[in-house]
Every structure is written in C-alpha cells, then in structure tokens.
Design a protein around this motif. Structure first.
Motif, PDB file in Angstrom:
ATOM      1  N   THR A  98      13.008 -18.880  40.651  1.00 22.56           N
ATOM      2  CA  THR A  98      14.403 -18.906  41.126  1.00 22.56           C
ATOM      3  C   THR A  98      14.941 -17.481  41.195  1.00 22.56           C
ATOM      4  O   THR A  98      15.573 -17.084  42.178  1.00 22.56           O
ATOM      5  N   ILE A 112      14.696 -25.647  32.750  1.00 26.44           N
ATOM      6  CA  ILE A 112      15.254 -24.818  33.830  1.00 26.44           C
ATOM      7  C   ILE A 112      15.984 -23.593  33.269  1.00 26.44           C
ATOM      8  O   ILE A 112      16.091 -22.557  33.920  1.00 26.44           O
ATOM      9  N   TRP A 113      16.451 -23.689  32.033  1.00 23.97           N
ATOM     10  CA  TRP A 113      17.261 -22.615  31.437  1.00 23.97           C
ATOM     11  C   TRP A 113      16.393 -21.496  30.875  1.00 23.97           C
ATOM     12  O   TRP A 113      16.911 -20.510  30.346  1.00 23.97           O
ATOM     13  N   PRO A 158      26.586 -21.287  41.450  1.00 23.61           N
ATOM     14  CA  PRO A 158      25.696 -21.423  40.297  1.00 23.61           C
ATOM     15  C   PRO A 158      26.446 -21.988  39.089  1.00 23.61           C
ATOM     16  O   PRO A 158      25.909 -22.826  38.362  1.00 23.61           O
ATOM     17  N   SER A 207      12.359 -20.559  35.245  1.00 23.63           N
ATOM     18  CA  SER A 207      13.110 -20.244  36.459  1.00 23.63           C
ATOM     19  C   SER A 207      12.801 -18.859  37.023  1.00 23.63           C
ATOM     20  O   SER A 207      13.577 -18.333  37.832  1.00 23.63           O
ATOM     21  N   ALA A 228      17.266 -25.394  42.302  1.00 21.17           N
ATOM     22  CA  ALA A 228      18.057 -24.161  42.391  1.00 21.17           C
ATOM     23  C   ALA A 228      17.702 -23.369  43.653  1.00 21.17           C
ATOM     24  O   ALA A 228      18.594 -22.825  44.321  1.00 21.17           O
ATOM     25  N   LEU A 278      24.240 -20.118  36.531  1.00 21.12           N
ATOM     26  CA  LEU A 278      23.850 -21.467  36.082  1.00 21.12           C
ATOM     27  C   LEU A 278      24.042 -21.582  34.573  1.00 21.12           C
ATOM     28  O   LEU A 278      24.586 -22.574  34.070  1.00 21.12           O
ATOM     29  N   LEU A 324      26.972 -25.788  39.576  1.00 18.64           N
ATOM     30  CA  LEU A 324      25.715 -26.537  39.462  1.00 18.64           C
ATOM     31  C   LEU A 324      25.233 -26.549  38.011  1.00 18.64           C
ATOM     32  O   LEU A 324      24.781 -27.582  37.502  1.00 18.64           O
ATOM     33  N   GLY A 325      25.366 -25.407  37.326  1.00 17.44           N
ATOM     34  CA  GLY A 325      24.979 -25.364  35.908  1.00 17.44           C
ATOM     35  C   GLY A 325      25.764 -26.388  35.103  1.00 17.44           C
ATOM     36  O   GLY A 325      25.219 -27.129  34.275  1.00 17.44           O
ATOM     37  N   VAL A 380      22.042 -15.699  40.020  1.00 20.12           N
ATOM     38  CA  VAL A 380      22.163 -17.163  40.135  1.00 20.12           C
ATOM     39  C   VAL A 380      21.826 -17.806  38.796  1.00 20.12           C
ATOM     40  O   VAL A 380      22.529 -18.705  38.319  1.00 20.12           O
ATOM     41  N   LEU A 381      20.779 -17.309  38.153  1.00 23.99           N
ATOM     42  CA  LEU A 381      20.411 -17.866  36.844  1.00 23.99           C
ATOM     43  C   LEU A 381      21.524 -17.632  35.834  1.00 23.99           C
ATOM     44  O   LEU A 381      21.862 -18.514  35.040  1.00 23.99           O
TER      45      LEU A 381
END
Ligand code: F6P
Length: 546
Positions: free
Chosen positions: A259, A251-252, A457, A256, A146, A271, A460-461, A267-268
C-alpha cells in the motif's frame, strides 16, 4: 502485555441463553416495531451511523445495555485494548489496536519507521515499476482494499495481487512485467501458507530465469523472520509483524508495505489515525452512543432473534468494492463458530454469511431477491457525501439510488397500495387483483446506513475499526472466541494428504492397480478403504491423479 490468566473468560460466564438479561433482550426485540419511524443517528469519528432502519425502542436499548453488562463487556473490551489474552483457544492477545495507537511501543514504532524509510528510498530511486504482492486472506484483502480505494485511477507503480494457488493467478500476475523492475512482496504471517510459498517459488524461478538474483527483488513481511531467511530473503528485506496480530487484523502492520509503495505512506498514516480515533470512541463513548456497540446489538437481533442468515454489504462507491471480501473474512472467520469459550453450544445462531457488491451493480444483480425474496437480508449501506470526481450528476444518481433502495426495503408496499397503483395505471379491477400481489414488497428489512464525509484514509480507517469492534462485541455477547480460525485448519490438513495422493504414480502397472484398489474399495468395501477418504474423494483422486 500482561500474562493474566484467561481462566475466568472460560469458566465465569453462564451460557448465553440461560441469562435473564438475554431473555429480556429477546422479548424486547420481538415486541418492538419492525419499522423505524424515528431518526437514530450515532456520530462517530470519520462517519455517521444511521441505525434508524434497525429495530429500536427504549426498552430494547436498555435490555442491550443490561446484556452487555451481564456478558462482562467492559472488562473484555479493556482486555482487548490492553493487549491481554483474548484469543483464548490460542493463548494470544489480539492487539491490532496498538499498531495504530499514536504512541506505539518501541518495536512497533521502529518497524513502522524502517518500512517508511525503505519506501522513501525506493521512491527516491524511482525503483520498482511493478509490484507483485503475494499473500492470501488477511495478508491480501486489506492491501487490495486500500490500493483500490486510493489508487483507483491508477498509480505510477503497477501492482498485481497473487493469492490463489491456481497457476493462472501467478501466471497472470507476472505476465508482461519487466523482471528487472519488479519487486515481489511475499506476505505471510506464518510463512507456511502453501499458496503463498508456492506462488513465491514460481516468482523466484521467474526472476532466476531472467538472469537476476532473486534476493535483490524479494521482500517478506512475516511474524517468522527465520523462515523467510531460510527461504532466501535477506534480513534487511524482511519486515516484521507479531504473533499477537491476527492475520485478518494485519492491515495496520508492515503487511501494508505494498500500500505504501503504491499509494504512499501518508495513506497508511491516515488509515491508522482514523482507526485510532474509532478505537478511542469504542473505548469511551457511552454504550448507546457507541457506533460499534450499536451495530453489534443490531447484528445480534437480526441473526439470533429474527433469524436472518446473512448480512449484505452494499458500498455505494466503486472504490470500496474490496470492502466486501475484507469484511467477509473479518466477520466470517471471526464469528463463524458455534461453541462458546467453555466449549458449549452457544444455543442461538451466530455469525451470518456476509456477502455483497457495490451499488448500483448490486441492484441489477440480486436486489430483486432482497426486496421480494422469501428471506431477504439485513444490509449495511455505505456511501460518501462527497464524490471526489467531477461528475455531479453521477454522484446525485448514486446517492439517490442508495437512499431509494434503502427506503424501499424499509417501507415496503402493501397489497392495497400495489392494487391502487395498478388501477391508477389504467388496469381493470380484475387485472389489478391479479398483478398487485406480484408488486407487493414486505418491507421492514433491517439496515444500517453508514455515511462517510468523503473517502479519505481517515474515514476508511475509522470504518474498518468500526467493523472490527462490531465483530468483537458480537463475539463477547455470543461468548465465542472471535480471534481463532480452527475451521480453516481442518481442510488445510486434508488438502496436504490429498495433494500427496494426487502425485503421479510411478508406472502404468501401479496406476492400474491404484485404480483397481480405489474402485473396489469405493464400491464394495468402504470399511476397508485404504485411506481415510470417502468413496467419492477416492474416486476423484484416482480420476484426477497425474
Ligand atoms: O485463512 C486462514 C488464515 O490463517 C487467515 O487467518 C490468514 O489471513 C491467512 O490464512 C493467511 O495466513 P498467513 O498470513 O500466515 O499466510
């Protein structure tokens, strides 16, 4: 989370290869065309999957549906998404989907908000010019991915990643940083991983040597907060994840944090939204219009029926370079198993080796082997329609290369075509006969093309969730547990013993006698060897000790 017993998962399913549905699927895959002439597009949230480059025929799709039915796929998918026990050998859920659900449980929501607030405060105070993210495997790759995807052109915080136990990693990670403005983020679900704890200890020493209180500069993300506390990290600087989140799916979670500090909490959020949309698609789309399911069926054909031992990931976008190791861990740690839930051999080859590199670098590195090598490999090509930079001609050429490589792999070139080409170039018939075989491309290499409108984001998510669910679905078909990783544990245990044996011996005399013992036992008395190690390992322990 329900406590429904997992017994039925273990006992109720027949061995895959004995199922009539499996036999039908095999025949359908073997008899349908190797080369696609029809467009086969699957629309999913955040991306389009083009499966035209895979074997496909109405009978193969129908057989795939029947196979999923025979493996109890709908029920297992329901169990996954409901947070029931699906990691059978470890008696756990694998409920990463709830971490990105729009309405998450209170504790998940609370931890998310606590992390966002912490990041907001750090941003408002303009603190932490440098972040050293210490973690490995699932506690590393997703964050690297990320950060490199959305901080590609640089971010105001300088982020370093330290994963390997190799001392060069931590040395390089800390080199040149101002300790007063450095935050060390220790990420370990178990908080027992030796790489992470050793590297964390070096970072702590570095902070102390600078006259700082490490407690002010350390943050932990873990499912074992009591261990992080015992390690010296204050409660307010420990962020939680849960036992039911697998490391490679973390990552969720607050994993992160780096990130968010680097490219922003938005961004999170993006995602998570993209992944949640893919979750809904996975849960609801008809099987044959379901992108993860279709990818999984193609993967089973390629691996278990056509015998391809590897899968190449080719993102035609440098920002996605870290997608390769990310999918590599996700896929290989999940599907690198050969027994089913009942402990029986699966009976067909399972998870392939996953490897790759961004295009066009990949073309100049190993695509020769892909085109004309004796094995070749199925490829997942990934590209973004929109460039997000100003150099239109670069993007045009990048897209052209992606489509051209894919077309060459699919279409191939026959001997007759190659010969005609040689003659058209002015070669004599004899020269053409000799050169033409070198220019033949077998073609018919399977591939997917995944097109994102742009690298957001959200997209990519969605892409990451697409891969997660593809892996899960293949696990269901093969009947294996895609959520454990016993294979990693064995080597870890041996490494602990060898690390002990590598410690310096107390005196020269003991050193000599140790060498003698090892040399003797290695050479002449293997059965009496003083340790469990083989002759070569004994030899190298003796050589490398000190
Ligand atoms: O490689 C094995 C593994 O357990 C991965 O699944 C995990 O991502 C990694 O080690 C790191 O584990 P931890 O987060 O507990 O330090």
């Amino acid at each position: 989370m329900s406590n429904a017993p997992s017994r039925f998962l273990v006992t109720a399913r027949a061995p895959l290869t004995e199922l009539p549905a499996w036999k039908r699927f095999v025949v359908a895959a073997q008899t349908c065309a190797a080369r696609a002439d029809e467009l086969d597009l699957i629309e999913a949230p955040g991306l389009v999957l083009d499966a035209s480059g895979q074997r496909h025929a109405p009978e193969l799709l129908a057989a795939g549906e029947a196979l999923l039915e025979a493996r109890g796929f709908a029920e297992q998918r329901q169990r996954l998404l409901a947070g029931d026990e699906v990691n059978v050998t470890e008696h756990r859920a694998a409920w990463h989907t709830i971490l990105r659900a729009p309405t998450a449980p209170t504790d998940v929501q609370a931890e998310r908000e606590r992390m966002d607030a912490w990041v907001r405060r750090a941003d408002a105070e303009r603190r932490w010019r440098h972040i050293v993210h210490v973690g490995i495997g699932g506690s590393d790759w997703g964050v690297r991915l990320a950060v490199s995807a959305f901080g590609y052109a640089g971010t105001w915080r300088d982020v370093r990643f330290v994963a390997n136990i190799d001392g060069h990693a931590i040395e390089g990670g800390l080199a040149g940083l101002d300790p007063r403005d450095t935050l060390v983020v220790l990420v370990s679900k178990s908080f027992t991983t030796s790489e992470t704890l050793e590297n964390g200890a070096r970072a702590r020493e570095w902070l102390v040597a600078a006259g700082l209180d490490p407690a002010d500069h350390l943050v932990a993300v873990t499912a074992r907060p009591e261990r992080a506390r015992a390690w010296g990290i204050p409660e307010a600087q420990i962020f939680r994840l849960w036992d039911w989140v697998g490391g490679r799916f973390s990552i969720w979670s607050a994993v992160s944090l780096t990130t968010a500090l680097s490219v922003g909490s938005d961004v999170l959020a993006g995602l998570r939204m993209g992944a949640a949309a893919m979750d809904a698609h996975f849960a609801q789309a008809p099987l044959l219009a379901n992108a993860p399911v279709r990818m999984a069926l193609a993967g089973i054909v390629n691996r278990s029926i056509l015998g391809h031992g590897s899968l190449n990931i080719a993102p035609y976008d440098s920002r996605l370079a870290n997608l390769v190791p990310y999918v590599q861990q996700l896929d290989m740690e999940s599907l690198g198993k050969s027994v089913d839930l009942a402990g029986r051999p699966v009976g067909v080859p399972t998870g392939p080796a996953v490897w790759g590199m961004p295009g066009t670098d990949a073309q100049h590195t190993f695509f020769q082997w892909m085109h004309q090598g004796s094995d070749g490999a199925p490829v997942d090509f990934i590209l973004c329609s929109q460039a997000d930079h100003h150099w239109a001609s670069h993007h045009r050429q990048l897209l052209a290369n992606c489509l051209a490589q894919r077309e060459a792999l699919m279409r191939g070139k026959t001997l007759a075509q190659a010969r005609a080409e040689c003659l058209a170039e002015g070669l004599t018939p004899e020269q053409a006969d000799w050169l033409a075989p070198h220019r033949v491309h077998p073609g018919g290499r399977p591939n997917h093309l995944i097109v994102l409108p742009r690298l957001s984001p959200y997209s990519l998510g969605a892409l990451l969730a697409l891969y997660e669910h593809r892996v899960f679905t293949q696990g269901v078909i093969w009947g294996i547990d895609p959520f454990d990783q016993w294979g990693v544990e064995y080597g870890k245990v041996l490494a602990r013993g060898i690390a002990q044996a590598l410690q310096p011996v107390a005196s020269e005399a003991r050193w000599d006698s140790a060498l003698d013992t090892v040399a003797q036992t290695a050479a002449t008395r293997p059965a009496d060897r003083p340790s469990d190690h083989d002759a070569s390992t004994c030899h190298w322990i003796a050589q490398l000790r000190g």
